[in-house]
Design a protein around this motif. Structure first.
Motif, PDB file in Angstrom:
ATOM      1  N   VAL A 267       0.839  -1.190   0.000  1.00 26.33           N
ATOM      2  CA  VAL A 267       0.000   0.000   0.000  1.00 26.33           C
ATOM      3  C   VAL A 267       0.876   1.241   0.000  1.00 26.33           C
ATOM      4  O   VAL A 267       1.847   1.300   0.734  1.00 26.33           O
ATOM      5  CB  VAL A 267      -0.942  -0.007   1.219  1.00 26.33           C
ATOM      6  CG1 VAL A 267      -1.558   1.369   1.454  1.00 26.33           C
ATOM      7  CG2 VAL A 267      -2.046  -1.034   1.014  1.00 26.33           C
ATOM      8  N   GLN A 268       0.495   2.210  -0.801  1.00 22.00           N
ATOM      9  CA  GLN A 268       1.159   3.514  -0.806  1.00 22.00           C
ATOM     10  C   GLN A 268       0.201   4.531  -0.203  1.00 22.00           C
ATOM     11  O   GLN A 268      -0.998   4.507  -0.464  1.00 22.00           O
ATOM     12  CB  GLN A 268       1.524   3.937  -2.228  1.00 22.00           C
ATOM     13  CG  GLN A 268       2.586   3.072  -2.876  1.00 22.00           C
ATOM     14  CD  GLN A 268       2.014   1.732  -3.358  1.00 22.00           C
ATOM     15  OE1 GLN A 268       0.972   1.668  -3.970  1.00 22.00           O
ATOM     16  NE2 GLN A 268       2.733   0.656  -3.038  1.00 22.00           N
TER      17      GLN A 268
ATOM     18  N   ASP B  40      -6.517  -5.038   2.218  1.00 20.74           N
ATOM     19  CA  ASP B  40      -5.770  -5.668   3.310  1.00 20.74           C
ATOM     20  C   ASP B  40      -5.704  -4.809   4.565  1.00 20.74           C
ATOM     21  O   ASP B  40      -5.339  -5.294   5.642  1.00 20.74           O
ATOM     22  CB  ASP B  40      -4.320  -5.945   2.871  1.00 20.74           C
ATOM     23  CG  ASP B  40      -4.225  -7.078   1.875  1.00 20.74           C
ATOM     24  OD1 ASP B  40      -3.131  -7.245   1.284  1.00 20.74           O
ATOM     25  OD2 ASP B  40      -5.229  -7.792   1.674  1.00 20.74           O
ATOM     26  N   ILE B  41      -6.040  -3.533   4.427  1.00 16.29           N
ATOM     27  CA  ILE B  41      -5.820  -2.600   5.529  1.00 16.29           C
ATOM     28  C   ILE B  41      -6.718  -2.917   6.716  1.00 16.29           C
ATOM     29  O   ILE B  41      -7.917  -3.124   6.563  1.00 16.29           O
ATOM     30  CB  ILE B  41      -6.050  -1.145   5.076  1.00 16.29           C
ATOM     31  CG1 ILE B  41      -5.024  -0.759   4.013  1.00 16.29           C
ATOM     32  CG2 ILE B  41      -5.954  -0.198   6.280  1.00 16.29           C
ATOM     33  CD1 ILE B  41      -5.261   0.619   3.417  1.00 16.29           C
TER      34      ILE B  41
ATOM     35  N   TYR C 226      -0.713   6.435   8.573  1.00 16.52           N
ATOM     36  CA  TYR C 226      -0.186   5.080   8.515  1.00 16.52           C
ATOM     37  C   TYR C 226      -1.330   4.098   8.267  1.00 16.52           C
ATOM     38  O   TYR C 226      -2.496   4.408   8.475  1.00 16.52           O
ATOM     39  CB  TYR C 226       0.567   4.705   9.803  1.00 16.52           C
ATOM     40  CG  TYR C 226      -0.332   4.285  10.936  1.00 16.52           C
ATOM     41  CD1 TYR C 226      -0.915   5.230  11.765  1.00 16.52           C
ATOM     42  CD2 TYR C 226      -0.607   2.937  11.184  1.00 16.52           C
ATOM     43  CE1 TYR C 226      -1.749   4.848  12.805  1.00 16.52           C
ATOM     44  CE2 TYR C 226      -1.435   2.553  12.214  1.00 16.52           C
ATOM     45  CZ  TYR C 226      -2.013   3.518  13.025  1.00 16.52           C
ATOM     46  OH  TYR C 226      -2.836   3.133  14.047  1.00 16.52           O
ATOM     47  N   ALA C 227      -0.939   2.911   7.832  1.00 17.79           N
ATOM     48  CA  ALA C 227      -1.891   1.819   7.654  1.00 17.79           C
ATOM     49  C   ALA C 227      -1.203   0.523   8.035  1.00 17.79           C
ATOM     50  O   ALA C 227      -0.016   0.342   7.753  1.00 17.79           O
ATOM     51  CB  ALA C 227      -2.383   1.759   6.213  1.00 17.79           C
TER      52      ALA C 227
ATOM     53  N   ILE D 299       4.484  -1.749   9.067  1.00 13.31           N
ATOM     54  CA  ILE D 299       3.472  -0.711   8.959  1.00 13.31           C
ATOM     55  C   ILE D 299       3.842   0.201   7.787  1.00 13.31           C
ATOM     56  O   ILE D 299       5.007   0.538   7.598  1.00 13.31           O
ATOM     57  CB  ILE D 299       3.404   0.100  10.259  1.00 13.31           C
ATOM     58  CG1 ILE D 299       2.913  -0.790  11.412  1.00 13.31           C
ATOM     59  CG2 ILE D 299       2.481   1.307  10.099  1.00 13.31           C
ATOM     60  CD1 ILE D 299       2.966  -0.120  12.765  1.00 13.31           C
ATOM     61  N   ASN D 300       2.862   0.592   7.018  1.00 12.60           N
ATOM     62  CA  ASN D 300       3.069   1.523   5.919  1.00 12.60           C
ATOM     63  C   ASN D 300       2.837   2.953   6.390  1.00 12.60           C
ATOM     64  O   ASN D 300       1.823   3.240   7.042  1.00 12.60           O
ATOM     65  CB  ASN D 300       2.126   1.197   4.768  1.00 12.60           C
ATOM     66  CG  ASN D 300       2.616   0.015   3.949  1.00 12.60           C
ATOM     67  OD1 ASN D 300       3.241   0.182   2.924  1.00 12.60           O
ATOM     68  ND2 ASN D 300       2.336  -1.172   4.425  1.00 12.60           N
ATOM     69  N   TRP D 301       3.762   3.830   6.051  1.00  7.51           N
ATOM     70  CA  TRP D 301       3.673   5.235   6.449  1.00  7.51           C
ATOM     71  C   TRP D 301       3.613   6.135   5.224  1.00  7.51           C
ATOM     72  O   TRP D 301       4.264   5.862   4.210  1.00  7.51           O
ATOM     73  CB  TRP D 301       4.903   5.634   7.269  1.00  7.51           C
ATOM     74  CG  TRP D 301       4.984   4.968   8.593  1.00  7.51           C
ATOM     75  CD1 TRP D 301       5.643   3.806   8.892  1.00  7.51           C
ATOM     76  CD2 TRP D 301       4.382   5.419   9.817  1.00  7.51           C
ATOM     77  NE1 TRP D 301       5.488   3.499  10.220  1.00  7.51           N
ATOM     78  CE2 TRP D 301       4.715   4.469  10.811  1.00  7.51           C
ATOM     79  CE3 TRP D 301       3.588   6.504  10.167  1.00  7.51           C
ATOM     80  CZ2 TRP D 301       4.285   4.594  12.133  1.00  7.51           C
ATOM     81  CZ3 TRP D 301       3.168   6.619  11.471  1.00  7.51           C
ATOM     82  CH2 TRP D 301       3.507   5.678  12.446  1.00  7.51           C
TER      83      TRP D 301
END
Length: 114
Positions: free
Chosen positions: A1-2, A29-30, A93-94, A102-104
């Motif tokens: 994820v972006q 997916d989040i 974030y997600a 974790i995606n930031w």
């Protein structure tokens, strides 16, 4: 994820700003999406987190002034009655049980000053 954050800026005390965070990629997916901030010279602190299901959680310092909302791929943070202590870099974030990290987002600057 972006994650792409936008909406920061400078405002006087008592003013308002709105931040947005747009997600792309494996959105399904989040699990949790939220905002943290890093005030100058301080550690990162929670602003708000919105789980996929369940109650939204706010940091104590923003309760009653900030409101967060989430739809399929966008997280929005409405910030009202801003105070100088709200100054900092805000990161969205997600996370997901399917990911190892974790995606930031890239961070957006909020400055509250007279």
């Amino acid at each position: 994820v972006q994650l792409q954050a936008s909406g920061g800026g400078s405002v006087q005390p008592g003013g308002s700003l709105r931040l947005s965070c747009a997600a792309s990629g494996r959105i399904g997916d989040i699990n949790n999406m939220g905002w943290y901030r890093r005030p100058p010279g301080k550690q990162r602190e929670l602003v708000a987190v919105v789980p996929r299901s369940g109650l939204t959680n706010y940091g104590d310092s923003v309760k009653g002034r900030f409101a967060v909302s989430r739809d399929w791929n966008t997280l929005t943070l409405q910030m009202n009655n801003l105070k100088p202590e709200d100054t900092g870099i805000y990161y969205c974030y997600a996370d997901s049980p399917h990911w190892q990290v974790i995606n930031w987002g890239q961070g957006t600057q909020v400055t509250v000053s007279s």
